[in-house]
Design a protein around this motif. Structure first.
Motif, PDB file in Angstrom:
ATOM      1  N   PHE A 112     -14.177  11.640   2.775  1.00  0.00           N
ATOM      2  CA  PHE A 112     -14.346  11.891   4.205  1.00  0.00           C
ATOM      3  C   PHE A 112     -13.500  13.068   4.691  1.00  0.00           C
ATOM      4  O   PHE A 112     -13.284  13.217   5.893  1.00  0.00           O
ATOM      5  CB  PHE A 112     -13.996  10.627   5.005  1.00  0.00           C
ATOM      6  CG  PHE A 112     -15.084   9.597   5.027  1.00  0.00           C
ATOM      7  CD1 PHE A 112     -15.900   9.453   6.137  1.00  0.00           C
ATOM      8  CD2 PHE A 112     -15.303   8.764   3.937  1.00  0.00           C
ATOM      9  CE1 PHE A 112     -16.907   8.495   6.163  1.00  0.00           C
ATOM     10  CE2 PHE A 112     -16.302   7.809   3.957  1.00  0.00           C
ATOM     11  CZ  PHE A 112     -17.104   7.672   5.065  1.00  0.00           C
ATOM     12  N   THR A 113     -13.022  13.910   3.786  1.00  0.00           N
ATOM     13  CA  THR A 113     -12.195  15.049   4.154  1.00  0.00           C
ATOM     14  C   THR A 113     -12.885  15.875   5.240  1.00  0.00           C
ATOM     15  O   THR A 113     -14.058  16.216   5.124  1.00  0.00           O
ATOM     16  CB  THR A 113     -11.922  15.945   2.922  1.00  0.00           C
ATOM     17  OG1 THR A 113     -11.314  15.149   1.909  1.00  0.00           O
ATOM     18  CG2 THR A 113     -11.014  17.104   3.278  1.00  0.00           C
ATOM     19  N   GLY A 114     -12.137  16.163   6.296  1.00  0.00           N
ATOM     20  CA  GLY A 114     -12.667  16.943   7.412  1.00  0.00           C
ATOM     21  C   GLY A 114     -13.349  16.090   8.460  1.00  0.00           C
ATOM     22  O   GLY A 114     -13.567  16.541   9.583  1.00  0.00           O
ATOM     23  N   ILE A 115     -13.698  14.869   8.113  1.00  0.00           N
ATOM     24  CA  ILE A 115     -14.326  13.940   9.064  1.00  0.00           C
ATOM     25  C   ILE A 115     -13.278  12.923   9.506  1.00  0.00           C
ATOM     26  O   ILE A 115     -13.079  12.692  10.688  1.00  0.00           O
ATOM     27  CB  ILE A 115     -15.540  13.229   8.429  1.00  0.00           C
ATOM     28  CG1 ILE A 115     -16.607  14.268   8.092  1.00  0.00           C
ATOM     29  CG2 ILE A 115     -16.097  12.158   9.365  1.00  0.00           C
ATOM     30  CD1 ILE A 115     -17.679  13.765   7.169  1.00  0.00           C
ATOM     31  N   ASP A 116     -12.612  12.326   8.536  1.00  0.00           N
ATOM     32  CA  ASP A 116     -11.498  11.408   8.774  1.00  0.00           C
ATOM     33  C   ASP A 116     -10.602  11.474   7.551  1.00  0.00           C
ATOM     34  O   ASP A 116     -10.886  10.853   6.527  1.00  0.00           O
ATOM     35  CB  ASP A 116     -12.007   9.983   9.002  1.00  0.00           C
ATOM     36  CG  ASP A 116     -10.894   9.025   9.407  1.00  0.00           C
ATOM     37  OD1 ASP A 116      -9.716   9.274   9.035  1.00  0.00           O
ATOM     38  OD2 ASP A 116     -11.191   8.034  10.079  1.00  0.00           O
ATOM     39  N   LYS A 123     -11.202   8.944  -0.776  1.00  0.00           N
ATOM     40  CA  LYS A 123     -12.027   8.308  -1.802  1.00  0.00           C
ATOM     41  C   LYS A 123     -11.160   7.613  -2.845  1.00  0.00           C
ATOM     42  O   LYS A 123     -10.204   8.189  -3.367  1.00  0.00           O
ATOM     43  CB  LYS A 123     -12.926   9.347  -2.480  1.00  0.00           C
ATOM     44  CG  LYS A 123     -13.912   8.751  -3.453  1.00  0.00           C
ATOM     45  CD  LYS A 123     -14.850   9.802  -3.993  1.00  0.00           C
ATOM     46  CE  LYS A 123     -15.885   9.177  -4.911  1.00  0.00           C
ATOM     47  NZ  LYS A 123     -16.868  10.152  -5.360  1.00  0.00           N
ATOM     48  N   GLY A 124     -11.488   6.340  -3.126  1.00  0.00           N
ATOM     49  CA  GLY A 124     -10.779   5.552  -4.126  1.00  0.00           C
ATOM     50  C   GLY A 124      -9.590   4.769  -3.594  1.00  0.00           C
ATOM     51  O   GLY A 124      -9.083   3.880  -4.262  1.00  0.00           O
ATOM     52  N   GLU A 125      -9.140   5.065  -2.382  1.00  0.00           N
ATOM     53  CA  GLU A 125      -7.988   4.374  -1.786  1.00  0.00           C
ATOM     54  C   GLU A 125      -8.440   3.085  -1.109  1.00  0.00           C
ATOM     55  O   GLU A 125      -9.504   3.032  -0.488  1.00  0.00           O
ATOM     56  CB  GLU A 125      -7.311   5.258  -0.736  1.00  0.00           C
ATOM     57  CG  GLU A 125      -6.705   6.521  -1.293  1.00  0.00           C
ATOM     58  CD  GLU A 125      -5.305   6.314  -1.812  1.00  0.00           C
ATOM     59  OE1 GLU A 125      -4.533   5.582  -1.177  1.00  0.00           O
ATOM     60  OE2 GLU A 125      -4.992   6.897  -2.876  1.00  0.00           O
ATOM     61  N   LYS A 126      -7.581   2.043  -1.222  1.00  0.00           N
ATOM     62  CA  LYS A 126      -7.822   0.818  -0.449  1.00  0.00           C
ATOM     63  C   LYS A 126      -7.260   1.039   0.934  1.00  0.00           C
ATOM     64  O   LYS A 126      -6.138   1.508   1.089  1.00  0.00           O
ATOM     65  CB  LYS A 126      -7.119  -0.374  -1.102  1.00  0.00           C
ATOM     66  CG  LYS A 126      -7.951  -1.069  -2.112  1.00  0.00           C
ATOM     67  CD  LYS A 126      -7.353  -2.394  -2.498  1.00  0.00           C
ATOM     68  CE  LYS A 126      -8.279  -3.018  -3.530  1.00  0.00           C
ATOM     69  NZ  LYS A 126      -7.849  -4.303  -3.956  1.00  0.00           N
ATOM     70  N   GLU A 160     -20.350  14.710   0.910  1.00  0.00           N
ATOM     71  CA  GLU A 160     -20.919  15.347  -0.278  1.00  0.00           C
ATOM     72  C   GLU A 160     -22.367  14.914  -0.496  1.00  0.00           C
ATOM     73  O   GLU A 160     -23.244  15.713  -0.755  1.00  0.00           O
ATOM     74  CB  GLU A 160     -20.067  15.006  -1.502  1.00  0.00           C
ATOM     75  CG  GLU A 160     -20.532  15.688  -2.764  1.00  0.00           C
ATOM     76  CD  GLU A 160     -19.644  15.335  -3.951  1.00  0.00           C
ATOM     77  OE1 GLU A 160     -20.156  15.438  -5.077  1.00  0.00           O
ATOM     78  OE2 GLU A 160     -18.478  14.967  -3.766  1.00  0.00           O
ATOM     79  N   ASP A 161     -22.616  13.602  -0.394  1.00  0.00           N
ATOM     80  CA  ASP A 161     -23.977  13.080  -0.494  1.00  0.00           C
ATOM     81  C   ASP A 161     -24.334  12.546   0.895  1.00  0.00           C
ATOM     82  O   ASP A 161     -23.859  11.496   1.300  1.00  0.00           O
ATOM     83  CB  ASP A 161     -24.053  11.969  -1.544  1.00  0.00           C
ATOM     84  CG  ASP A 161     -25.459  11.402  -1.699  1.00  0.00           C
ATOM     85  OD1 ASP A 161     -26.339  11.707  -0.868  1.00  0.00           O
ATOM     86  OD2 ASP A 161     -25.678  10.641  -2.653  1.00  0.00           O
ATOM     87  N   SER A 162     -25.159  13.278   1.618  1.00  0.00           N
ATOM     88  CA  SER A 162     -25.475  12.888   2.993  1.00  0.00           C
ATOM     89  C   SER A 162     -26.732  12.026   3.087  1.00  0.00           C
ATOM     90  O   SER A 162     -27.269  11.824   4.156  1.00  0.00           O
ATOM     91  CB  SER A 162     -25.635  14.133   3.867  1.00  0.00           C
ATOM     92  OG  SER A 162     -26.722  14.915   3.412  1.00  0.00           O
TER      93      SER A 162
END
Length: 189
Positions: free
Chosen positions: A50-54, A59-62, A81-83
């Protein structure tokens, strides 16, 4: 809004080859944030970047989502990346499973939670049953076994204006038989 809900109900009945849908319940997207915070946040492992969005959704973090994060997590499609809608649907299913567990936990541990849930969500929910039936359902919520989300197989094709989904008839029949057919009810004894 009730007309939209009835139209969806009719469409689902048709898709499922005439299986009768007894009731509907519809939540607005705005309700995601409110419901999320009411249960004290929902924990997920972030599936997309979600970089740039939030930038708090890595990715991958709880992460235990707060209300606005939860809404972004289940709603966002463009800018990732995949919209495609299919990746968003995977996140929505992940979120719904975690939310279900959290609601169940709150109902089991707090006798007043069911009433608070209905009172809080009243402006964001639409259903075709009585308030008493809805309260009865919520109070019995922890008696139900969550067996997962079923997905009808099919093919997505680019249509004139949108991507269109064409359901696989065998997949529909398999789900209908599995979920709605009770062989005990059809014994000839």
């Amino acid at each position: 809004e009730k007309v939209k809900c009835r139209n969806v109900k009719d469409s689902v009945e048709s898709l499922l080859n005439g299986v009768k849908i007894d009731h509907y319940l519809s939540l607005t997207m705005d309700s995601v944030a409110i419901l999320n915070d009411l249960v004290g946040g929902v924990e997920v492992t972030v599936l997309d970047d979600f970089t740039g969005i939030d930038d708090t959704l890595i990715k991958g973090e709880k992460v235990t989502l707060n209300g606005e994060q939860a809404l972004r997590y289940v709603r966002t499609r463009y800018g990732l990346e995949d919209s495609s809608n299919s990746t968003r649907m995977v996140r929505q299913q992940q979120y719904m499973k975690a939310l279900y567990k959290k609601i169940n936990s709150r109902i089991e541990s707090d006798d007043e939670f069911a009433v608070r849930l209905i009172d809080t969500m009243d402006d964001y929910i639409l259903y075709d049953s009585s308030d008493k039936e809805m309260l009865d359902f919520v109070e019995k919520f922890d008696d139900y076994e969550f067996v997962g989300i079923r997905e009808i197989k099919g093919e997505s094709k680019i249509g004139e204006d949108f991507i269109e989904f064409y359901a696989d008839e065998e997949s529909i029949q398999e789900i209908v038989l599995d979920l709605f057919y009770d062989p005990k009810m059809n014994d000839s004894e």
